[in-house]
Design an enzyme around this catalytic site. Structure first.
Site, mmCIF file in Angstrom:
data_model
loop_
_atom_site.group_PDB
_atom_site.id
_atom_site.type_symbol
_atom_site.label_atom_id
_atom_site.label_comp_id
_atom_site.label_asym_id
_atom_site.label_seq_id
_atom_site.Cartn_x
_atom_site.Cartn_y
_atom_site.Cartn_z
ATOM 1 N N SER A 1 0.830 -1.219 0.000
ATOM 2 C CA SER A 1 0.000 0.000 0.000
ATOM 3 C C SER A 1 0.862 1.265 0.000
ATOM 4 O O SER A 1 0.470 2.280 -0.591
ATOM 5 C CB SER A 1 -0.974 0.003 1.183
ATOM 6 N N ASN B 1 13.712 3.903 3.976
ATOM 7 C CA ASN B 1 12.854 2.871 4.568
ATOM 8 C C ASN B 1 11.737 3.553 5.341
ATOM 9 O O ASN B 1 11.879 4.700 5.770
ATOM 10 C CB ASN B 1 13.674 1.999 5.529
ATOM 11 N N HIS C 1 9.310 2.766 8.728
ATOM 12 C CA HIS C 1 9.183 1.862 9.872
ATOM 13 C C HIS C 1 8.033 2.350 10.746
ATOM 14 O O HIS C 1 7.988 3.532 11.107
ATOM 15 C CB HIS C 1 10.492 1.822 10.669
ATOM 16 N N ASP D 1 16.788 -0.319 11.283
ATOM 17 C CA ASP D 1 15.868 0.743 11.688
ATOM 18 C C ASP D 1 16.584 1.930 12.341
ATOM 19 O O ASP D 1 16.075 2.514 13.312
ATOM 20 C CB ASP D 1 14.753 0.181 12.601
HETATM 21 C C1 GAR Z 1 3.927 -0.837 6.707
HETATM 22 O O1 GAR Z 1 3.181 -0.614 7.880
HETATM 23 C C2 GAR Z 1 5.379 -0.487 6.928
HETATM 24 O O2 GAR Z 1 5.565 0.598 7.778
HETATM 25 C C3 GAR Z 1 5.893 -1.760 7.554
HETATM 26 O O3 GAR Z 1 5.262 -2.788 6.848
HETATM 27 C C4 GAR Z 1 3.995 -2.329 6.383
HETATM 28 C C5 GAR Z 1 3.923 -2.584 4.894
HETATM 29 O O4 GAR Z 1 2.653 -2.283 4.393
HETATM 30 N N1 GAR Z 1 7.330 -1.840 7.459
HETATM 31 C C6 GAR Z 1 8.089 -2.436 8.372
HETATM 32 O O5 GAR Z 1 7.639 -2.955 9.358
HETATM 33 C C7 GAR Z 1 9.570 -2.403 8.074
HETATM 34 N N2 GAR Z 1 10.316 -2.767 9.246
HETATM 35 P P1 GAR Z 1 2.432 -2.096 2.855
HETATM 36 O O6 GAR Z 1 2.994 -3.342 2.179
HETATM 37 O O7 GAR Z 1 0.944 -2.012 2.699
HETATM 38 O O8 GAR Z 1 3.143 -0.847 2.437
#
Ligand code: GAR
Length: 210
Positions: free
Chosen positions: A13, A107, A109, A145
């Site tokens: 997303s 990135n 987080h 991170d």
């Molecule tokens: C998001 O919430 C992002 O912040 C997190 O994974 C999700 C991905 O959602 N990332 C992490 O946790 C990285 N350490 P998405 O695939 O819908 O963008």
């Protein structure tokens, strides 16, 4: 035109939000590829439907992190990116890989770093009784991170929240600050001050939501 390569592991997303903003706002940039480490990542379909090249580098096919990262770098470099954007890319990266893209890899987080690095950020924020939560966009370094913070968004933790409700509130904030952060990169609007980054014109690097 700056060339962006986006890396995903799942739903994508944030990738979608970046692709849409790039096109709608006419950034001097183009998303040239979306790469996943999982063949079944939902976001690959969106990318393909929007005419973006896709690739899969399946981490399960490699004996070591070094081997996986070497192949991933080879595929990324084939698209000659100016910026690599990790958008829900759930792999720990080797120091060689992070050094290769130093100051040109972002990135996102889902916590207010440096709190809650790693996984299960929302569960841990709730367990700690945090009154606010949020999300951080940062440049990637060898340390998980960590790295210069481009933007942070803060949201309230509300009575009755569980991890899914908090995650949804944070995700809405993610979709606002990640496109903004990438846009600043492609517009060369960020200035390095040692290991930190500021917006060249002092634009606010935080979003406070109620
Ligand atoms: C998001 O919430 C992002 O912040 C997190 O994974 C999700 C991905 O959602 N990332 C992490 O946790 C990285 N350490 P998405 O695939 O819908 O963008």
């Amino acid at each position: 035109m700056k060339r962006l390569v986006l890396l995903i592991s799942g739903r994508g997303s944030n990738m979608e939000a970046i692709v849409k903003a790039c096109r709608a706002e006419g950034w001097p940039a183009q998303v040239v590829a979306v790469i996943s480490n999982r063949p079944d990542a939902g976001g690959l379909q969106f990318a393909a439907q929007h005419g973006i090249a896709t690739a899969v580098v399946d981490h399960k096919a490699f004996a070591s992190r070094e081997d996986f990262d070497a192949e991933l770098a080879r595929v990324i470099d084939g698209f000659a990116p100016d910026l690599v954007v990790l958008a829900g890319f759930m792999r720990i990266l080797t120091p060689g890989f992070t050094a290769r893209y130093a100051r040109r890899m972002l990135n996102i987080h889902p916590s207010l770093l440096p709190a809650f690095t790693g996984l299960h950020t929302h569960e841990r924020a709730l367990e700690m009784g945090c009154k606010v939560a949020g999300v951080t966009v940062h440049f990637v370094t060898a340390e998980l991170d960590h790295g210069a913070i481009v933007m942070q968004a803060v949201v309230p933790v509300l009575a009755g929240d569980d991890a899914p409700s908090l995650a949804a509130r944070v995700l809405a904030a993610e979709h606002r600050i990640y496109p903004q952060s990438v846009r600043w990169c492609v517009e060369d609007a960020l200035v390095w001050d040692g290991e930190r980054v500021c917006h060249r014109d002092g634009a606010p690097q935080q979003l406070l939501l109620n």
